[in-house]
Write an enzyme that holds these catalytic residues in place. Sequence first.
Site, short mmCIF file in Angstrom:
data_model
loop_
_atom_site.label_atom_id
_atom_site.label_comp_id
_atom_site.label_asym_id
_atom_site.label_seq_id
_atom_site.Cartn_x
_atom_site.Cartn_y
_atom_site.Cartn_z
N ASP A 111 0.83 -1.21 0.00
CA ASP A 111 0.00 0.00 0.00
C ASP A 111 0.86 1.26 0.00
O ASP A 111 1.98 1.26 0.51
CB ASP A 111 -0.92 -0.03 1.24
N ASN B 199 -10.93 -2.62 -5.43
CA ASN B 199 -10.14 -1.75 -6.29
C ASN B 199 -10.75 -1.58 -7.69
O ASN B 199 -10.40 -0.65 -8.42
CB ASN B 199 -8.69 -2.25 -6.43
#
Length: 233
Positions: free
Chosen positions: A14, A62
């Site tokens: 991330d 996502n």
Amino acid sequence: MERRIPKHVSIIMDGNGRWAQARGKERVYGHFEGVESVRACTEAAVEEGVEYLSLYAFSEENWNRPAAEVETLMGLMMKSIENEYETLMRNRVRFVVLGNRERLGAALNASIDTLMEQTAGNDRMTLVVFLSYSGKWDILQAMKKAAAELGAEGVQRLGIADVDRYLVTAGIPDPDLLIRTSGEQRISNYLLWQCAYTEFVFTDILWPDFRKEAFRAALDEYARRDRRYGKVK
Ligand code: IPE
Ligand code: IPE
Ligand code: MG
């Protein structure tokens, strides 16, 4: 004393967008640079004797990002698959993709299948890339698969250990260590069932900056942990 090495290390990669934005660039530059971190961590994992390295590359959630970013990420995946064949073979790494493959394009699925077949015999490490994956999706598909295979009565006889067989991670040991970069401290619908007793390491380092040294530092942190599994020692 020899340092205890986790058999399975998993990473929630991330912070790519923030890494790029901090440099006044578009988010996608962070994704490009993040590919270098994937390579570095794969090498470090092989060198350290880790047997399974798994990477959360793209979650089911996502898909809700802007279409252009989704397209870039899928294109990057495609390009990486084309580029990494030799490195994987040289390091004897088996490549596996897990997730909701139905949502991926036909061309990407074909490339994934080819690389999985080409590397199937490699025995030094398994690199698992989670693509279009979410933990709740995995548990739901496991329930459906078990029901179809066993019927209502068979499902009643299922034990906890039997559930593993129906998850997409069947045959892969649960992660011993889960690393999340970029300072966020959440699971983001990743391996929910499989992380029941996983050790977590959170770091503020953004994924494009997470290289071999940081990977080794996480392994050091893991080696200091005392895993009790509910027992008294
Ligand atoms: C991780 O970086 C890559 C993916 C989730 C695909 P992000 O793109 O989430 O970067 P931040 O969190 O916005 O900085
Ligand atoms: C988690 O990162 C998913 C991946 C790394 C693939 P996100 O950036 O999507 O997670 P949230 O939205 O901050 O929880
Ligand atoms: Mg993020």
